[in-house]
Design a protein around this motif. Structure first.
Motif, PDB file in Angstrom:
ATOM      1  N   MET A   1       0.848  -1.187   0.000  1.00  0.00           N
ATOM      2  CA  MET A   1       0.000   0.000   0.000  1.00  0.00           C
ATOM      3  C   MET A   1       0.889   1.243   0.000  1.00  0.00           C
ATOM      4  SD  MET A   1      -2.683   1.253   2.912  1.00  0.00           S
ATOM      5  CE  MET A   1      -3.424  -0.387   2.999  1.00  0.00           C
ATOM      6  N   SER A   3       2.188   5.041   0.422  1.00  0.00           N
ATOM      7  CA  SER A   3       1.793   6.121   1.307  1.00  0.00           C
ATOM      8  C   SER A   3       1.251   7.285   0.504  1.00  0.00           C
ATOM      9  CB  SER A   3       2.998   6.581   2.138  1.00  0.00           C
ATOM     10  OG  SER A   3       2.666   7.740   2.859  1.00  0.00           O
ATOM     11  N   ARG A  37      -2.706   1.143  10.055  1.00  0.00           N
ATOM     12  CA  ARG A  37      -4.007   0.856   9.438  1.00  0.00           C
ATOM     13  C   ARG A  37      -4.888   2.100   9.435  1.00  0.00           C
ATOM     14  NH1 ARG A  37      -9.122  -0.182  10.287  1.00  0.00           N
ATOM     15  NH2 ARG A  37      -8.973   0.260  12.533  1.00  0.00           N
ATOM     16  N   SER A  42       1.079   1.464   4.603  1.00  0.00           N
ATOM     17  CA  SER A  42       1.515   0.080   4.738  1.00  0.00           C
ATOM     18  C   SER A  42       2.036  -0.173   6.147  1.00  0.00           C
ATOM     19  CB  SER A  42       2.630  -0.220   3.728  1.00  0.00           C
ATOM     20  OG  SER A  42       3.824   0.439   4.102  1.00  0.00           O
ATOM     21  N   ALA A  45       5.440   1.352   6.708  1.00  0.00           N
ATOM     22  CA  ALA A  45       5.647   2.799   6.559  1.00  0.00           C
ATOM     23  C   ALA A  45       6.068   3.500   7.844  1.00  0.00           C
ATOM     24  CB  ALA A  45       4.397   3.445   5.966  1.00  0.00           C
TER      25      ALA A  45
END
Length: 199
Positions: A1, A3, A37, A42, A45
């Motif tokens: 995922m 940022s 979350r 991620s 991150a």
């Protein structure tokens, strides 16, 4: 995922998200994974800015210490006498804890006494020194000042906790009323410490 935040912004977002998470679930519910979350990044991150959970918590504690200091300074500015300033500081602490659900239990959380958290220790020391200066201004000696500060902070935290836990809600107390009661109780404690002792 990937940022969605700029590199410099993500650190600020992670601290703010952590503070919100602690407000909801307490220190026991605080985790880097949940912060990631909620920040929609991620799981890896946060570790680009904070090597571990305690480092992120230290940054949060630093934010709390700074905000508390600002609230205390603002509350005492309108007071003229030393006792009034100290009582107002206690009320400001109660108000902050009720608003952010964070206080000295976050600033001095387990694991944050590591010397590497230089910024946190600097700001927490400034915060406590501010309370001490206010206590020294009314206490007859250093030992009394320390005891007075300890009692007032414990009492101020207790008022906030009773409100957050719903104890005062049973009596229909508003947050403003709780702050006023905290201030008045602080004045009573201050007068008690300053009263001459018996034979």
């Amino acid at each position: 995922m990937p940022s969605k935040y700029h590199h410099g912004e993500l650190r600020t977002v992670l601290v703010s998200t952590s503070l919100d998470l602690i407000a909801e679930q307490g220190l026991k519910g605080f985790s880097v994974a949940e912060v990631a979350r909620r920040a929609a990044v991620s799981p890896a991150a946060p570790y680009r800015h904070f090597p571990d959970r305690e480092s992120l918590l230290a940054a949060v504690a630093c934010r709390v210490a700074l905000q508390l200091a600002e609230h205390v300074e603002a509350s005492t500015a309108a007071q003229d006498d030393p006792a009034g300033k100290l009582a107002a500081a206690a009320g400001a602490y109660t108000a902050y804890v009720m608003d952010r659900r964070a206080g000295l239990h976050v600033v001095f959380a387990a694991g944050l006494d590591n010397p590497k958290y230089v910024e946190l220790h600097e700001h927490s020391r400034k915060l406590m020194d501010h309370f001490l200066v206010l206590a020294f201004a009314v206490a007859p000696d250093p030992q009394t000042a320390l005891e007075l500060m300890e009692q007032l902070l414990a009492q101020a935290h207790g008022y906030a906790t009773f409100q957050l836990d719903g104890v005062f809600a049973q009596h229909g107390y508003s947050t403003e009323l709780v702050v006023r009661k905290s201030v008045e109780s602080a004045r009573i404690v201050i007068r008690g410490h300053l009263a001459p002792s018996g034979p």
